[in-house]
Scaffold this motif. Structure first.
Motif, mmCIF file in Angstrom:
data_model
loop_
_atom_site.group_PDB
_atom_site.id
_atom_site.type_symbol
_atom_site.label_atom_id
_atom_site.label_comp_id
_atom_site.label_asym_id
_atom_site.label_seq_id
_atom_site.Cartn_x
_atom_site.Cartn_y
_atom_site.Cartn_z
ATOM 1 N N HIS A 180 34.313 42.489 30.191
ATOM 2 C CA HIS A 180 34.113 43.660 30.738
ATOM 3 C C HIS A 180 33.155 43.747 31.767
ATOM 4 N N HIS A 203 33.828 44.964 35.956
ATOM 5 C CA HIS A 203 33.176 45.793 36.792
ATOM 6 C C HIS A 203 32.781 44.906 38.254
ATOM 7 N N HIS A 247 35.355 52.303 34.209
ATOM 8 C CA HIS A 247 35.641 52.252 32.770
ATOM 9 C C HIS A 247 37.068 52.940 32.371
HETATM 10 ZN ZN LIG Z 1 30.907 49.140 31.491
#
Ligand SMILES: [Zn+2]
Ligand SMILES: [Zn+2]
Length: 181
Positions: free
Chosen positions: A129, A133, A139
């Motif tokens: 995750h 980014h 998201h």
């Molecule tokens: Zn995040």
């Protein structure tokens, strides 16, 4: 552009857990994944808030992003927060890297007995995750996508470690061939 490389930098994290994560990241990404020497806990401790018993994640990352090259993934065996939030599982800086904090990924934090399988699976999801980014993804609302925002450990457990079709596509557009398919 210099070849993309992911450098995993553990702070006080058990070696077996780090090796396993590195192996798993290599099955997801095509880029080289290396393990750093490990940072001195002292550098992290200077961002530790004694009253909250948490690391101030954003300030720590600002500091470390000046000395460590992209793409860095910090693994820190501590709890953490940013201004305005009670806690964070992790944090990222697009174009540089990210950090994952282990305390709240451990079953024992929630009163369960410790379980390496569970911890390892959660660590993998949160690491991917934050790397997502770091590589420019935002998201995602797809329920099982690894880029879905997790506000609780149940939400971490309910998603997978995989990018959904749309996130994978967007990543491949920015960094062609970065994902194994
Ligand atoms: Zn995040
Ligand atoms: Zn997605």
């Amino acid at each position: 552009m210099e070849a993309l490389k992911i450098r995993v930098e553990p702070v006080n994290v058990e070696t077996g857990l780090v090796h396993r994560l590195v192996d798993e990241l290599r099955t997801i990404f095509t880029v080289e994944v290396i393990t750093g020497k490990g940072l001195s806990p002292g550098r992290v401790l200077s961002f530790y808030d004694d009253e909250r018993e948490q690391v101030r994640a954003d300030l720590l990352m600002e500091d470390l992003s000046r000395i460590l090259p992209p793409v860095t993934l910090l693994l820190i065996d501590s709890d953490a927060y940013v201004e305005g939030l009670n806690f964070v599982f992790g944090i990222a800086k697009p174009g540089w890297g990210g950090a994952v904090f282990l305390t709240r990924l451990k079953p024992e934090f929630y009163g369960f007995s410790s379980d390496d399988e569970v911890l390892s699976a959660r660590l993998l999801k949160e690491s991917i995750h934050e790397l997502g980014h770091a590589l420019g993804l935002e998201h995602c609302k797809t329920p099982r996508c690894v880029m879905r925002f997790s506000n609780s450990i149940m939400e971490v457990d309910s998603k997978t470690h995989r990018f959904c079709f749309r996130c994978a596509h967007s990543l491949q557009l920015r960094y062609p061939g970065v994902l194994r398919t």
